[in-house]
Design a protein around this motif. Structure first.
Motif: not given
Lengths: 384, 79
Positions: A44, A48, A64, A231, A241, A244, B13-16, B18-19, B21-22, B26, B33-34, B46
């Protein structure tokens, strides 16, 4: 061997692309955004980071708001089928690829009104003609950034301005320009930017996407596909959102890993440097081809106004025969024919014969251009 | 056995995730992440975990970096 089919797909790729693909297959391999274990999380992250690199390249504030698709065709279909309703009017141009034209012709049969603005015989679109085509029920302008048939670059920023003034959305097909020509969504007033990953962004085939500007109403833009997103698994309805809403099913993690390496290469080299090199090669190729008796070059014939895609014909020889001889006798690989863009070839006067297309990339050299000019000269002079 | 207090941040979102975390790495935060804890949500996605002591600073950092999140929870773990 000289590879001049980069307008179809670039080759070679920067070394980092194959390394990223191999690394993903050998060491990452989890399902991006699913499961939550270390390999799924790492997959993932790869997805990203590619989104973030693309956001930097295209001037997108929030990564996103970039949605991955299988190719630019899917991104264009997402917008055209997701946004247009019967009774809506859409304006497009006579230089479009079939990735825009075929969905629009089909939508026309379902009651969407369509205006195809004619371009000049050099393939140039006049922004004023686009404005004249706007009606009270117009909702979208769909414009090719640069022609895949002759490379002509369209005045996208001017059209973006018109779209803003009339409260319309601008969809740009950046298949030929993403990675080869500077694109800034804000500055050019682009609302929907459809890109392919495997051309000038140097990613693997099977990658592409859509950047969604802030003015796009997500409620109005329906997804092309619905399904698992990793999600809101408790819901049987699609999430609303980003990303997704428009990304169902397992992502192309392998391809997106390679794409990320390709985009980072473009960022490292600098888009201005890439453009400069390609423009220099194009100028040389245009001059060399036009100097050959019996060779007709199409488009603007001005390297500043086109991408590194040059279309030509040799008098008395069919494009397919020229391409076959170039491959067999000179190991020069190119693409003859109509390039999936019949409307563009009608516009430049080469339908149904088509042209021979040389699509150059950042990895081509002056020596290769000179060798190709010599080969075309020999074929035109009927020498072996 | 010691009790540890964590903050768990949930995302749409799971991409959210990661965003976030990044952005937080920084900014120098220690985050992990769990899988989203079942007691917080039925989501299969996640979530992000950090020390509860950092919760307020993490929230401020996420807002500063314009990272959208769904909710933030205090979770006590016996370790």
């Amino acid at each position: 061997m000289i590879y001049f089919d980069n307008a179809a797909t670039t080759w070679p790729k920067p070394p980092g692309v194959a390394e990223a693909v191999l690394n993903f297959v050998q060491h990452i391999g989890g399902s991006p955004g699913r499961s939550g274990h270390r390999l799924a999380v790492e997959a993932n992250r790869v997805v990203y980071d590619t989104r973030e690199a693309l956001a930097t390249l295209f001037g997108v504030a929030d990564p996103l708001r970039i949605v991955f698709t299988a190719n630019v065709t899917e991104a264009l279909n997402l917008v055209l089928f997701g946004y247009l309703r019967p009774g809506d009017h859409v304006v497009t141009t006579s230089m479009e690829h079939n990735s825009v034209m075929r969905p629009l012709r089909y939508l026309q049969s379902l009651g969407v009104e369509l205006t195809v603005v004619p371009c000049s015989s050099e393939g140039v679109l006049d922004a004023a003609d686009v404005e004249k085509a706007i009606r009270p029920n117009t909702v979208l302008l769909a414009v090719n950034h640069a022609s895949n048939a002759v490379g002509t670059i369209q005045p996208v920023a001017d059209i973006g301005m018109i779209a803003r003034q009339h409260g319309l959305l601008l969809l740009v097909d950046a298949a030929q320009t993403a990675g080869a020509y500077p694109i800034d969504m804000d500055q050019m007033h682009i609302d929907l930017l459809a890109f392919t990953g495997h051309k000038a962004l140097f990613g693997p085939q099977g990658t592409g996407g859509l950047c969604l500007g802030e003015r796009v109403e997500l409620d109005r833009l329906r997804p092309l596909t619905r399904g698992g997103t990793g999600s809101q698994s408790e819901l049987e309805e699609q999430p609303d959102f980003l990303p997704d809403k428009y990304e169902s099913g397992t992502a192309n993690g392998v391809g997106i890993a390679g794409l990320g390496a390709g985009v980072r290469f473009v960022l490292e080299q600098g888009i201005e440097n890439i453009r400069q090199h390609e423009q220099m090669l194009t100028e040389r190729l245009l001059a060399g081809l036009q100097d050959i008796p019996g060779v007709c070059v199409y488009g603007t014939r001005d390297a500043r106004r086109q991408t590194a895609c040059v279309s030509f014909n040799i008098k008395g020889i069919e494009p397919s025969d020229v391409a076959l001889r170039l491959d067999e006798e000179y190991a020069i690989l190119c693409r003859p024919g109509l390039h999936c863009a019949p409307a563009a070839h009608r516009t430049i006067g080469t339908y149904p014969r088509g042209t021979v297309r040389f699509g150059l990339s950042y990895f081509n050299s002056v020596e290769e251009v000179d060798a190709a000019i010599r080969a075309v000269r020999n074929i035109a002079m009927k020498k072996h | 056995m010691a009790e540890t207090e964590y903050a768990v941040v949930l995302f749409y979102s799971t991409q959210g995730a990661i965003k976030a975390e990044r952005a937080l790495l920084r900014a120098g935060f220690a985050v992990k992440l769990i899988p989203t804890p079942r007691q917080l949500s039925s989501d299969c996605g996640t979530a992000l975990r950090c020390a509860w002591a950092d919760a307020e600073a993490v929230q401020a950092a996420l807002e500063g970096a314009k990272v959208e999140y769904a909710s933030i929870h205090k979770v006590t773990v016996n370790e």
